[in-house]
Every structure is written in structure tokens, then in C-alpha cells.
Design an enzyme around this catalytic site. Sequence first.
Site: not given
Length: 340
Positions: A27-28, A49, A54, A85, A109, A135, A232
Site C-alpha cells: 500500500g502507501s 495475498r 497489488s 487493523e 508503525h 508513503g 488556501e
Amino acid sequence: MALNIYYDKDADLGRLAGKKVAVIGYGSQGHAHAQNLHHSGIEVVVGLRKDSPSWAKAESAGLAVATVAEASAQADVVMVTLPDELAADVYREEICPHLVPGNYLAVAHGFNIHFNTVAPPEGVNVFMVAPKGPGHTVRDHYEQGRGVPCLVAVDADPSGDTLQIALAYASAIGGGRAGIIETTFKEETETDLFGEQAVLCGGLTALMKAGFETLVEAGYAPEMAYFECIHEVKLIVDLIYQDGIANMRYSVSNTAEFGDFVSGPRVVDEEAKGRMKDILTEIQTGEFAKKFILENRSGNVSFNAMRRIAAEHPMEEVGGRLRGLMPWLKERQLVDRSKN
């Protein structure tokens, strides 16, 4: 307490020579870690998986791909970049059975290690490398010869060289170009969650939404409200990012600066700060983590409802129309969902 800050000169990429790194997830963060490591000369395999969309994206980037279990079994260093999660279940079922003493388990993390939903076995080294940016920014900065600062922490060090391995990893993804700051899993996790909830994501978006609604409800054009309260924000944040809040105040008009001083504390007052302290307490006690994990286990019914309601807010429709008038915003777009 003085912070230890390391740079490329303090890291030895040779520490990863002969070691294979498995990046679990694409992912990111995962796509950035895997591609940056690969382009730094590190042997990388991406764990996914078998039916993951991906898989083809990673292969098209020139990366080796395997199932999570296969990648974990091959690797000396396993970096978990999965959503918080999902990480605990995947770890338990597909990563942990393949870890042996002397391996390195890494995370981007500290959430699952700190809240004990992931329990590494004896003899396995545990560290964290957490880039302080999405990322997509980590990858973009690396490609431009820059880097995003990284936090590094060690939770278990049976081999005695875990910090050196962590520094090499952080350097290989570009962190050593900007600075690698040593911290702890507790400090990274709790400050990260608080920053996201009270300021960066929760506080900021709630403030922008409330400003937009206040102007529209007072009869002003939604387009004007969007420009003044949302569009802005980037201009102001860029000034702060480059040289601090004082620099931003120097750069704006005297009218804006005076309004900053007399009105800002009325919006974020002592009562608001008190609620921030409540949020921090919920994070420190693990109450937020339990709530988040329970929401995921119950199918994310409330979470998905909140997402849907937020996406349907008028400011999203107005913003989409206005961004369509500014095609230059898509130049060097950080998030390209077809690639990452």
C-alpha cells in the site's frame, strides 16, 4: 532529553548485504519501502495475498513477489507495512510461524507491538522504521534525491546489532538524507495517534469543515468558502513547513497576522485543549486501540458509514468542481491509485 539523530554517514548499508528483506504489503508505505530498498541495491521480496490486486503492480515495478508466508520464510528481515487493523491476524497466521532466532521483525508503525496484539517470539530482533510522511511522499522524495525524516526504535535486540540494521534500512529508503531520529515504540505510537486525531487529520479537517459550513450558512458562495477555508490551507502550511510559524506570520498580511493572534485562541481555547488531553488519555490507556480493533472485528459498520457521510459532504462536490478548473494540481500527483 537530547534526541539522537542519525544520517547516511552513520548508517552502513553493508549491514543488509546478503540479507533478504520481505516487505509485507504494497500500500502507501509498502510500495515506497519496497521500491526504495530495491533501488538502493537491497534484495527485496514483496509479500501479498495471492489474489491481491497489488501483485501485478509490484511485479510491474520490477519486484519479486510471493505470498506472505513464502516471503516471510525466505527473508532475514520482515517489514510489516499492513494496515494496523489487519497486521495482527496476518502476523499470527502467516509471518510468526516462519520467524527463527536471529531474524529481524520490523514495523512501520508501533501500534501492534506497543498494544501487544503482535508478540514476537524469543530470539527475534524487533525494530521500527517509521517515515514521517505518507508513503507516496517517501517514494517521491527518494526519486528526487531527497528523503523524508524517519523515526527508529528498537524493542528487542538479542543479536546486539538491531539498531545498526534499523539505521541501514532507514537509510536505504531515503531517511538518512533528511534525518533518522531515535525514539521508543511507546513515544512514536502515542504521539502519532494523538497528532493524527487532534491536529493533522481529525482537528484540521474538522476545522476546515466547520469554517466552510459557517460561511455557507451565512449566505456566502460555497466556492468562496472552499477557497478561503480549504484550498488556501496548503499555502499557509507550506510557509510553516519551510520555516516555521513565525515565518508564516511574517509572510502574510498584517491584517491576517493580527487576526491570527486575536481570533485563533478563541477557536482553539482552553476547553478545546482540555478535550485534546482527553484524547491523549484515551490513546495512552489503550481505550482508542480497543475501540478501533473492535470496530474492525465487527465489520467496520460505523467506520464505513462515517466514510460515506463525509464523502457526501457538499465541500467535496464543490472542491471537485474547483479542482477541475486547475489542471496543474495533477502535475506530479503524489497519489496514483493505478500504481500504488
